[in-house]
Design a protein around this motif. Structure first.
Motif, PDB file in Angstrom:
ATOM      1  N   GLN A 278     -13.712 -51.375  41.880  1.00  0.00           N
ATOM      2  CA  GLN A 278     -13.743 -52.381  42.940  1.00  0.00           C
ATOM      3  C   GLN A 278     -15.144 -52.983  42.996  1.00  0.00           C
ATOM      4  O   GLN A 278     -16.137 -52.246  42.928  1.00  0.00           O
ATOM      5  CB  GLN A 278     -13.379 -51.755  44.290  1.00  0.00           C
TER       6      GLN A 278
ATOM      7  N   ASN B  11     -17.815 -56.297  44.614  1.00  0.00           N
ATOM      8  CA  ASN B  11     -18.065 -57.255  45.686  1.00  0.00           C
ATOM      9  C   ASN B  11     -19.465 -57.824  45.492  1.00  0.00           C
ATOM     10  O   ASN B  11     -20.255 -57.304  44.697  1.00  0.00           O
ATOM     11  CB  ASN B  11     -17.955 -56.570  47.053  1.00  0.00           C
ATOM     12  N   SER B  12     -19.780 -58.880  46.209  1.00  0.00           N
ATOM     13  CA  SER B  12     -21.140 -59.386  46.272  1.00  0.00           C
ATOM     14  C   SER B  12     -21.553 -59.434  47.736  1.00  0.00           C
ATOM     15  O   SER B  12     -20.801 -59.929  48.578  1.00  0.00           O
ATOM     16  CB  SER B  12     -21.257 -60.789  45.665  1.00  0.00           C
ATOM     17  N   ILE B  13     -22.731 -58.892  48.033  1.00  0.00           N
ATOM     18  CA  ILE B  13     -23.235 -58.935  49.411  1.00  0.00           C
ATOM     19  C   ILE B  13     -24.406 -59.910  49.524  1.00  0.00           C
ATOM     20  O   ILE B  13     -25.148 -59.889  50.499  1.00  0.00           O
ATOM     21  CB  ILE B  13     -23.623 -57.537  49.912  1.00  0.00           C
TER      22      ILE B  13
ATOM     23  N   ARG C  47     -16.126 -62.120  56.082  1.00  0.00           N
ATOM     24  CA  ARG C  47     -16.392 -61.575  54.764  1.00  0.00           C
ATOM     25  C   ARG C  47     -17.615 -62.243  54.139  1.00  0.00           C
ATOM     26  O   ARG C  47     -17.779 -63.464  54.220  1.00  0.00           O
ATOM     27  CB  ARG C  47     -15.189 -61.760  53.842  1.00  0.00           C
TER      28      ARG C  47
ATOM     29  N   LEU D  95     -18.250 -62.848  51.101  1.00  0.00           N
ATOM     30  CA  LEU D  95     -17.929 -63.790  50.026  1.00  0.00           C
ATOM     31  C   LEU D  95     -17.808 -65.223  50.537  1.00  0.00           C
ATOM     32  O   LEU D  95     -17.997 -66.178  49.784  1.00  0.00           O
ATOM     33  CB  LEU D  95     -16.624 -63.365  49.333  1.00  0.00           C
TER      34      LEU D  95
ATOM     35  N   VAL E  59     -11.547 -57.294  43.458  1.00  0.00           N
ATOM     36  CA  VAL E  59     -12.589 -57.745  44.370  1.00  0.00           C
ATOM     37  C   VAL E  59     -12.258 -57.207  45.753  1.00  0.00           C
ATOM     38  O   VAL E  59     -11.216 -57.521  46.327  1.00  0.00           O
ATOM     39  CB  VAL E  59     -12.700 -59.282  44.398  1.00  0.00           C
ATOM     40  N   ASN E  60     -13.144 -56.389  46.292  1.00  0.00           N
ATOM     41  CA  ASN E  60     -12.940 -55.768  47.605  1.00  0.00           C
ATOM     42  C   ASN E  60     -14.067 -56.214  48.530  1.00  0.00           C
ATOM     43  O   ASN E  60     -15.180 -55.690  48.462  1.00  0.00           O
ATOM     44  CB  ASN E  60     -12.927 -54.240  47.474  1.00  0.00           C
ATOM     45  N   PRO E  61     -13.804 -57.172  49.412  1.00  0.00           N
ATOM     46  CA  PRO E  61     -14.866 -57.719  50.275  1.00  0.00           C
ATOM     47  C   PRO E  61     -15.453 -56.706  51.253  1.00  0.00           C
ATOM     48  O   PRO E  61     -16.500 -56.969  51.846  1.00  0.00           O
ATOM     49  CB  PRO E  61     -14.152 -58.844  51.035  1.00  0.00           C
ATOM     50  N   SER E  62     -14.815 -55.564  51.435  1.00  0.00           N
ATOM     51  CA  SER E  62     -15.310 -54.599  52.413  1.00  0.00           C
ATOM     52  C   SER E  62     -16.375 -53.667  51.843  1.00  0.00           C
ATOM     53  O   SER E  62     -16.997 -52.912  52.597  1.00  0.00           O
ATOM     54  CB  SER E  62     -14.149 -53.758  52.962  1.00  0.00           C
TER      55      SER E  62
ATOM     56  N   THR F 266     -24.439 -57.972  43.595  1.00  0.00           N
ATOM     57  CA  THR F 266     -23.318 -57.167  43.111  1.00  0.00           C
ATOM     58  C   THR F 266     -23.359 -55.742  43.645  1.00  0.00           C
ATOM     59  O   THR F 266     -24.382 -55.062  43.567  1.00  0.00           O
ATOM     60  CB  THR F 266     -23.320 -57.110  41.574  1.00  0.00           C
TER      61      THR F 266
END
Length: 430
Positions: free
Chosen positions: A164, A166-168, A224, A226, A253-256, A267
């Motif tokens: 999984q 995501n991007s923060i 989110r 994203l 892709v897991n936005p959490s 990333t």
């Protein structure tokens, strides 16, 4: 007699029947690291407390609740390392490793310490394999680190692992996101746990990582990240995904996903297993482009991941992946009488010099007791020495599985005779 004490809560002993499994896994990890050009680094088990306060983040659970911090005899505050990245960055800067060419790639196999509720897959002393890459801002670096993690699971035969990502974002786009989060969570402030209420003003992103049921339920409907990525962060994330697609690494892709430490940027990723229950993350990491500067260095992009060895071994056990046990004794040399005991000791010493796992009597046991011990330690062959064998210069080597006996010479030809017999013993498996 009652035991004086037992192992502290949240720790465990690795017994001889377990350490062979650890070595196999560690050998694979070291090998894969070398393939990807990572060199090993070893840092102290404790550091000055401010290192972790600055790197991990004062609003994280690790710093607020979990660190083993104490005053040394000089009155300085020191902390047992709760994770491996901060020490690696400190060592990289202190020793000028960035002058050796970039990107700089480091890995470590280390113990870490966190005071938290001890449970299966989550210990207070745990072991971690970690990799750190310094000096590359390219999404290709993210993809390489992630692909290395995937390769480790493949080499070890671990199944049912999902990736999984995501991007923060970066500090610029995250500032807008932080304000959006603060506005959202402010509506539910009275329903948040005490810790998250304190986070609301300082770092509302930490609320997304809270494990309290009420907070997690509220966080599930939060904005989110994203949706707030700047153009540069969006392009970077797309570059990571494109490269993972190119090499056939499946991901979701897991936005959490925000990870539990403050130093992450852009990333972030986790490898998830369904064989661990609630503690489902076995490997996690991401970028921390601002950490090197935060710890006193020049601005330098960086990224890495940490993989929990205890959790990995639990997964392999659950999936019934065959792992070696303690290496058995190959030959036990029993003896009757003092002269035979000395001769047995000499033969075992010769076997050890040739790399053969061998043992002889060290407790003045009877022959019956010696053979019982040989069976207990899983000896594949046995040899009995007494006055007659010493006088003739020959003895009978017994295959402990089928009872077959063959003669061996007790002079300088002993090793040659022994190797010939063992090599021909099909049922032993050497």
């Amino acid at each position: 007699m009652e035991l004086l004490t037992q192992a502290p809560k949240g720790t465990q002993d690795a017994l001889p029947r377990d350490t062979a499994k650890w070595r196999l896994v560690e050998d694979v990890l070291r090998s894969e690291a070398a393939i990807h050009g990572f060199g090993e680094i070893r840092t102290p088990v404790f550091e000055h407390t401010e290192l972790f306060q600055r790197s991990v983040g004062e609003t994280t659970d690790v710093v607020q609740k979990e660190m083993y911090t104490f005053q040394d005899k000089g009155g300085r505050s020191v902390t047992l390392r709760p994770e491996g990245t901060a020490g690696a960055v400190r060592a990289m800067l202190e020793h000028g490793l960035y002058n050796e060419g970039l990107p700089l790639k480091l890995y470590y196999l280390t113990s870490c310490y966190r005071y938290e509720k001890a449970q299966k897959g989550r210990l207070r002393e745990f072991h971690q394999f970690g990799v750190e890459m310094f000096g590359s801002a390219s999404p290709a670096a993210d993809a390489e680190v992630i692909s290395m993690g995937a390769a480790l699971f493949e080499r070890l035969g671990v199944q049912n692992i999902s990736l999984q990502i995501n991007s923060i974002g970066c500090p610029t786009c995250r500032a807008r996101y932080t304000e959006a989060l603060r506005g959202y969570f402010a509506q539910y402030e009275d329903r948040l746990c005490e810790t998250c209420r304190s986070r609301l003003a300082r770092n509302p992103m930490r609320i997304l990582d809270c494990k309290e049921e009420a907070c997690a339920k509220i966080a599930a409907e939060a904005p989110r990240m994203l949706e707030y990525l700047c153009e540069g962060c969006q392009a970077h994330f797309e570059g990571v995904k494109r490269r993972l697609d190119t090499v056939g690494i499946a991901y979701e892709v897991n936005p959490s996903i925000v990870r539990g430490l403050d130093y992450y940027t852009r990333t972030v990723f986790e490898f998830i297993s369904n064989d661990l229950g609630a503690q489902s993350t076995v490997c996690g990491g991401g970028r921390y482009d601002g950490l090197v500067e935060e710890l006193g260095g020049q601005p330098m992009p960086a990224l890495g991941f940490g993989l929990g060895l205890e959790r990995l071994l639990l997964i392999m056990e659950a999936q019934q992946i065959e792992l070696p046990g303690q290496e058995p004794c190959e030959i036990y040399v029993a003896s009757l009488g003092d002269a035979a005991s000395v001769a047995a000791f000499k033969l075992v010493n010769e076997l050890h010099r040739c790399g053969v796992p061998a043992a002889c009597d060290l407790n003045d046991r009877t022959l019956k007791a010696q053979m019982k011990y040989a069976n207990k330690i899983g000896s594949q062959f046995s040899l009995v020495l007494g006055d007659d064998e010493l006088a003739s210069g020959k003895a009978m080597l017994k295959n402990m599985k089928n009872g077959e006996k063959k003669p061996v010479r007790l002079d300088e030809h002993f090793i040659d005779d022994y190797i010939t017999i063992v090599t021909e013993a099909e049922d032993i498996g050497f």
